[in-house]
Write a protein that holds these residues in place. Structure first.
Motif, PDB file in Angstrom:
ATOM      1  N   LYS A  63       6.342 -13.533   4.684  1.00 38.46           N
ATOM      2  CA  LYS A  63       5.866 -13.977   3.375  1.00 38.46           C
ATOM      3  C   LYS A  63       7.028 -14.267   2.430  1.00 38.46           C
ATOM      4  O   LYS A  63       7.007 -15.237   1.663  1.00 38.46           O
ATOM      5  N   ALA A  64       8.064 -13.437   2.475  1.00 40.65           N
ATOM      6  CA  ALA A  64       9.218 -13.591   1.583  1.00 40.65           C
ATOM      7  C   ALA A  64      10.215 -14.619   2.078  1.00 40.65           C
ATOM      8  O   ALA A  64      11.106 -15.021   1.330  1.00 40.65           O
ATOM      9  N   GLY A  65      10.092 -15.022   3.352  1.00 36.90           N
ATOM     10  CA  GLY A  65      11.035 -15.993   3.890  1.00 36.90           C
ATOM     11  C   GLY A  65      12.396 -15.408   4.197  1.00 36.90           C
ATOM     12  O   GLY A  65      13.412 -16.091   4.053  1.00 36.90           O
ATOM     13  N   VAL A  66      12.420 -14.140   4.641  1.00 34.45           N
ATOM     14  CA  VAL A  66      13.687 -13.486   4.977  1.00 34.45           C
ATOM     15  C   VAL A  66      13.592 -12.931   6.389  1.00 34.45           C
ATOM     16  O   VAL A  66      12.522 -12.904   7.000  1.00 34.45           O
ATOM     17  N   ASP A  67      14.731 -12.491   6.907  1.00 35.72           N
ATOM     18  CA  ASP A  67      14.753 -11.856   8.214  1.00 35.72           C
ATOM     19  C   ASP A  67      14.108 -10.479   8.125  1.00 35.72           C
ATOM     20  O   ASP A  67      14.226  -9.782   7.119  1.00 35.72           O
ATOM     21  N   ALA A  68      13.435 -10.082   9.206  1.00 38.48           N
ATOM     22  CA  ALA A  68      12.756  -8.782   9.209  1.00 38.48           C
ATOM     23  C   ALA A  68      13.734  -7.632   9.034  1.00 38.48           C
ATOM     24  O   ALA A  68      13.349  -6.562   8.550  1.00 38.48           O
ATOM     25  N   ALA A  69      14.997  -7.823   9.424  1.00 40.42           N
ATOM     26  CA  ALA A  69      15.980  -6.749   9.273  1.00 40.42           C
ATOM     27  C   ALA A  69      16.265  -6.430   7.809  1.00 40.42           C
ATOM     28  O   ALA A  69      16.775  -5.349   7.500  1.00 40.42           O
ATOM     29  N   ALA A  70      15.947  -7.341   6.895  1.00 42.48           N
ATOM     30  CA  ALA A  70      16.196  -7.109   5.470  1.00 42.48           C
ATOM     31  C   ALA A  70      15.062  -6.358   4.794  1.00 42.48           C
ATOM     32  O   ALA A  70      15.160  -6.036   3.609  1.00 42.48           O
ATOM     33  N   VAL A  71      13.999  -6.060   5.526  1.00 41.21           N
ATOM     34  CA  VAL A  71      12.810  -5.424   4.947  1.00 41.21           C
ATOM     35  C   VAL A  71      12.694  -4.006   5.491  1.00 41.21           C
ATOM     36  O   VAL A  71      12.884  -3.767   6.693  1.00 41.21           O
ATOM     37  N   SER A  72      12.366  -3.072   4.623  1.00 39.49           N
ATOM     38  CA  SER A  72      12.129  -1.682   5.022  1.00 39.49           C
ATOM     39  C   SER A  72      10.846  -1.191   4.374  1.00 39.49           C
ATOM     40  O   SER A  72      10.518  -1.577   3.255  1.00 39.49           O
ATOM     41  N   VAL A  73      10.138  -0.341   5.095  1.00 35.65           N
ATOM     42  CA  VAL A  73       8.874   0.222   4.621  1.00 35.65           C
ATOM     43  C   VAL A  73       9.017   1.741   4.605  1.00 35.65           C
ATOM     44  O   VAL A  73       9.344   2.351   5.626  1.00 35.65           O
ATOM     45  N   ALA A  74       8.781   2.350   3.438  1.00 29.45           N
ATOM     46  CA  ALA A  74       8.872   3.803   3.294  1.00 29.45           C
ATOM     47  C   ALA A  74       7.536   4.317   2.766  1.00 29.45           C
ATOM     48  O   ALA A  74       6.957   3.743   1.839  1.00 29.45           O
ATOM     49  N   LEU A  75       7.061   5.404   3.361  1.00 29.49           N
ATOM     50  CA  LEU A  75       5.806   6.032   2.958  1.00 29.49           C
ATOM     51  C   LEU A  75       6.066   7.452   2.488  1.00 29.49           C
ATOM     52  O   LEU A  75       6.839   8.186   3.105  1.00 29.49           O
ATOM     53  N   GLY A  76       5.424   7.816   1.398  1.00 34.06           N
ATOM     54  CA  GLY A  76       5.561   9.164   0.871  1.00 34.06           C
ATOM     55  C   GLY A  76       4.194   9.741   0.554  1.00 34.06           C
ATOM     56  O   GLY A  76       3.274   9.017   0.150  1.00 34.06           O
ATOM     57  N   GLY A  77       4.061  11.033   0.759  1.00 29.22           N
ATOM     58  CA  GLY A  77       2.783  11.672   0.491  1.00 29.22           C
ATOM     59  C   GLY A  77       2.504  11.762  -0.996  1.00 29.22           C
ATOM     60  O   GLY A  77       3.375  12.144  -1.785  1.00 29.22           O
ATOM     61  N   GLY A  78       1.319  11.372  -1.399  1.00 31.80           N
ATOM     62  CA  GLY A  78       0.934  11.441  -2.794  1.00 31.80           C
ATOM     63  C   GLY A  78      -0.009  12.603  -3.051  1.00 31.80           C
ATOM     64  O   GLY A  78      -0.436  13.312  -2.140  1.00 31.80           O
ATOM     65  N   ALA A  79      -0.342  12.793  -4.307  1.00 33.76           N
ATOM     66  CA  ALA A  79      -1.253  13.884  -4.669  1.00 33.76           C
ATOM     67  C   ALA A  79      -2.696  13.500  -4.336  1.00 33.76           C
ATOM     68  O   ALA A  79      -3.055  12.322  -4.319  1.00 33.76           O
ATOM     69  N   GLU A  80      -3.457  14.492  -4.060  1.00 31.06           N
ATOM     70  CA  GLU A  80      -4.876  14.252  -3.786  1.00 31.06           C
ATOM     71  C   GLU A  80      -5.638  14.130  -5.108  1.00 31.06           C
ATOM     72  O   GLU A  80      -5.492  14.968  -5.995  1.00 31.06           O
ATOM     73  N   ARG A  81      -6.436  13.098  -5.205  1.00 32.68           N
ATOM     74  CA  ARG A  81      -7.222  12.859  -6.403  1.00 32.68           C
ATOM     75  C   ARG A  81      -8.702  12.862  -6.033  1.00 32.68           C
ATOM     76  O   ARG A  81      -9.131  12.085  -5.190  1.00 32.68           O
ATOM     77  N   GLU A  82      -9.425  13.753  -6.664  1.00 36.84           N
ATOM     78  CA  GLU A  82     -10.859  13.899  -6.407  1.00 36.84           C
ATOM     79  C   GLU A  82     -11.129  14.134  -4.919  1.00 36.84           C
ATOM     80  O   GLU A  82     -12.053  13.573  -4.334  1.00 36.84           O
ATOM     81  N   GLY A  83     -10.272  14.945  -4.307  1.00 34.29           N
ATOM     82  CA  GLY A  83     -10.448  15.301  -2.914  1.00 34.29           C
ATOM     83  C   GLY A  83     -10.020  14.252  -1.923  1.00 34.29           C
ATOM     84  O   GLY A  83     -10.155  14.457  -0.713  1.00 34.29           O
ATOM     85  N   ALA A  84      -9.476  13.119  -2.389  1.00 38.95           N
ATOM     86  CA  ALA A  84      -9.038  12.049  -1.484  1.00 38.95           C
ATOM     87  C   ALA A  84      -7.514  12.007  -1.452  1.00 38.95           C
ATOM     88  O   ALA A  84      -6.862  12.045  -2.509  1.00 38.95           O
ATOM     89  N   ALA A  85      -6.944  11.927  -0.246  1.00 38.72           N
ATOM     90  CA  ALA A  85      -5.489  11.878  -0.105  1.00 38.72           C
ATOM     91  C   ALA A  85      -4.975  10.481  -0.398  1.00 38.72           C
ATOM     92  O   ALA A  85      -5.654   9.477  -0.174  1.00 38.72           O
ATOM     93  N   GLU A  86      -3.748  10.419  -0.898  1.00 37.25           N
ATOM     94  CA  GLU A  86      -3.096   9.142  -1.208  1.00 37.25           C
ATOM     95  C   GLU A  86      -1.717   9.088  -0.562  1.00 37.25           C
ATOM     96  O   GLU A  86      -1.072  10.109  -0.360  1.00 37.25           O
ATOM     97  N   VAL A  87      -1.305   7.883  -0.273  1.00 34.64           N
ATOM     98  CA  VAL A  87       0.022   7.632   0.264  1.00 34.64           C
ATOM     99  C   VAL A  87       0.714   6.618  -0.642  1.00 34.64           C
ATOM    100  O   VAL A  87       0.136   5.577  -0.976  1.00 34.64           O
ATOM    101  N   THR A  88       1.928   6.939  -1.046  1.00 36.66           N
ATOM    102  CA  THR A  88       2.731   6.010  -1.842  1.00 36.66           C
ATOM    103  C   THR A  88       3.617   5.193  -0.900  1.00 36.66           C
ATOM    104  O   THR A  88       4.370   5.770  -0.107  1.00 36.66           O
ATOM    105  N   ALA A  89       3.498   3.892  -1.005  1.00 40.39           N
ATOM    106  CA  ALA A  89       4.263   2.995  -0.122  1.00 40.39           C
ATOM    107  C   ALA A  89       5.256   2.189  -0.952  1.00 40.39           C
ATOM    108  O   ALA A  89       4.945   1.745  -2.063  1.00 40.39           O
TER     109      ALA A  89
END
Length: 218
Positions: A63-89
């Motif tokens: 989508k960005a028109g760049v090489d895949a090596a230039a892209v990184s994906v990081a996931l972090g655990g978020g707080a649970e809201r109303e009993g539902a878990a969240e992930v920060t990306a």
């Protein structure tokens, strides 16, 4: 008649104008930039397997028109809201300068307008349902100077290590050459002494005449 008045003294020279202040030269290597897409997903980190992260990474790179090596994906655990878990990306795209960062930001802007737009993009990329929570944020900024300085320091250390290794190798070669010369010189001296004889260059012979021995030096 009165004597003529002396001529007026010459006026002092005008001070030369001070030179204009010199502006610092532009950097030959502008600092790299980074484009970051932040969003929240419903679920836990364990719900997003490596194949899903890789699919997101490659979809963002295309989508960005760049090489895949230039892209990184990081996931972090978020707080649970109303009993539902969240992930920060956080999806980061490394680019060389501000102009490239602006092009990437513009290319990704349409999927960051609403949760529905990003959710549709992620579902097409992974083939699985993705619950995007809240409006994503998209920003471009220069990378921290410390990161650039660390890279420069690493390069300097590599250069110094190479120079030190070459110097040590050269010193070893010189030492071996000196040892070889000393041994060769001793060998030549030993051959010369053996050829001259035990009395410093004079060989002796014994001749018997008339029953008497005579020593003659050759």
């Amino acid at each position: 008649l009165s004597p003529p008045s002396p001529p007026p003294p010459p006026s002092p020279p005008k001070p030369s104008p001070s030179p204009p202040a010199l502006s610092p030269p532009p950097s030959l290597f502008p600092p790299p930039w980074i484009v970051t897409l932040l969003f929240r997903l419903a679920g836990r980190i364990s719900d997003f397997a490596p194949p899903q992260r890789e699919a997101i990474r490659r979809a963002i790179a295309e989508k960005a028109g760049v090489d895949a090596a230039a892209v990184s994906v990081a996931l972090g655990g978020g707080a649970e809201r109303e009993g539902a878990a969240e992930v920060t990306a956080a999806v980061s795209v490394d680019v060389v300068d501000e102009a490239a960062a602006e092009r990437v930001r513009e290319a990704l802007s349409d999927i960051a307008t609403s949760p529905a737009a990003l959710q549709s993009f992620l579902e097409n990329a992974t083939g699985e349902a993705a619950g995007v929570l809240g409006t994503p944020t998209l920003a471009a900024s220069p990378q921290a100077p410390q990161a650039v300085e660390d890279e420069a320091a690493t390069s300097d250390r590599i250069v110094l290590l190479v120079v030190a290794s070459l110097s040590a190798a050269l010193a070893c070669l010189l030492g071996i050459s000196c040892i070889f010369c000393v041994l060769r010189r001793r060998q030549l001296d030993a051959q010369a002494n053996a050829a001259i004889g035990p009395k410093g260059g004079v060989a002796a012979s014994t001749v018997v005449k008339g029953g008497q021995e005579y020593n003659h030096n050759i």
